[in-house]
Design a protein around this motif. Sequence first.
Motif: not given
Length: 505
Positions: A414-421, A424-425, A428-433, A449-453
Motif C-alpha cells: 500500500g505504501a509503495a503504491i501510494a508513493d508511486t501515485f 507521478i502527481a 513537473r516534467v511531462p509524463v506520457t503513458t 499520467a492523469p492527463d496524457n494516457t
Amino acid sequence: MPDADSARATAREAIALLTGAAGFTEHRPPPRPLPPDGPLGWAGYDAARERASARTGEEESVVYGTGVVGDRACVLLSFEFGFLGGSLGRNTGDRLAAAYELALTRRLPLLALVATGGSRMQEGMVALTQLQRVAAASTRLRAAGLPQIAVVRDPTTGGGWATVGAGADVVLALPGAQVGFAGSRVRPPDADPSAYSAEGQFAAGQVDAVVPADELAAAVTQWLRALGPHENLPAAPVPRALPTAGAGTGSTAGVSTGAGAGTGSTAGVSTGAGAGTGSTAGVSTSPGAGTPSAAGGGAVAPLPETGREAVARARDPRRPRAEAYLADYFAVRLPLHGDRSGATDPGLLCGLGLRADGQPVAYVAQCGTPTRPAGYRAAARTVRLADRLGVPVLTLVDTPGAANDAEAERAGAGAAIADTFAAIAAARVPVTTLVIGEGGSGGALALAAPDNTHVTVDSYFSVIAPELAAAILKRPPSETGATADQLRLRPQDLVDLGFARSIVG
C-alpha cells in the motif's frame, strides 16, 4: 582500471581510464594544515601520512578536478586507496566538498570513482563528521538539478559507501569489488561474503549495473548523455503501435476464471532482471529503434467489439510486451536497478534511454505480471530522478494488478503504491503513458499520467478484473464475459470516458 582480481588501480589511473586522451585538469582546495599528529594528537599520525604520500605521490586520499568523458564535460573525484586506505579525514572532506562545489558552480555532473575503507580513525570525530559535509554538498547539487554518478571500486565500504557511493543517483560497480557499509574486519564472523560484493549489492537492488573495466568509459559516457543537465526537453512521444505476432485477435470468449487470470504465458515477456545487462553490462542498444522496419511485419488488429474480446486480446501471449516496445522506442537503454531498499521486481523495467535523435527519456514499464512493492518503489525513484533532472517520462502500463500475496503486504504494498501515485502527481516534467496490455485497477493506475494516457487496440483498463467483479457480485463464472462488457473497459470506451486521449494504431 583492473577488476578486483588484478592490481588495484590508483586514483589517477582510474581517472585516465575514463578521460583517456581528453585529459584531466586537477584542482586543489586552499591548504589547511593539520595540527601536529592531527586533531587528536595521535602518535605517529604525521609519519603515517608522510609514508602514504611517499608511496602514492599524493597529498591526500582524494584527487579531484575537471575532465571530459566521451564527449561530456564533468567533475571527477577519485579515491586513492593506497593513501591510508582511501580513508576520509578533515583534508579529504575539504577536497570532497570542493569537488561538489566545483560541479555546482560550473553546472557539471559529478562523477565519483570510489575506493575507501571509510572514516580515518586517527582523526576521530573530526573525520566522522566529514560525512555530514559530503551529505550536505550532495544535497545542494541534487537541489540544483545536477546528476551524480558513482563508480564503486574495490573496496568501497564504511561512510564512503554510505555517502559518495550509495548517495549517488546512479551506482555502477566493478566486478568482484567489495561493496558494503561494514568492512571486512568489522563484520560478524559468519556473515555471507557475497552480500558485501558488487554482485550481491546488484542482486539486492543497491547497484544499478556491474560493469567490466573495459566497458566502463562507454557506459559512463551514455549515462552522462542521458542524465544531462538538460533544459526544456519536450514530452516523450507516444510509442507507435506494434503488431501482434500472427495478427491474432484471440478468442472472444477467452476471459480466464483461474487464480492467475491475466498473467498469461511468459512467452515473449521480458522479466527484466537482466534486461540490457548483456555484454555491455547495463547498456542495451537497439540499432533499429525508431525505424519503420523495427516494428516488423503484420497489421495492427481492429478495435475489439466487446469487453470480453478486449480482455482476451490483452492477455494474448502473442501480444507485444514492454521489452518489444522499449527496443523499438530507444536506441540506447540504461537500466536503473532495484528499489534501494534491498529488493527488486523483475516484472518492472526502469531506467533512462536515448532515442535515435539523442533525446533522453526516462522509462517505467510493467511486463504483464503483478507489480511488487519493490517495483513501485523503483518506479517512484525513477520518476523523481527524471523530474529533478528535467527528463521527460514514459510509462508503459501492463499488469493484471498489484501483487496481493502476504509477502507483498509485509513488504509495504500500500505504501509503495501510494508513493508511486505521489511521484507521478508531483512530477513537473511531462509524463506520457501508453497502456499496452492489461490495466488492472489501482496497481496499473499508479503509473498512468492523469492527463496524457493513451491506449493500444489490444489493451483494456478496468476498475477491477472481470473475474473478481463477477465474484464480488456473486455471479457465476459463466457471466464473467458479460461482466467484462458491462465494465466498459475497451480502448474506445476509455477514450469516450475521458480516461485516454487516443488509441494508438
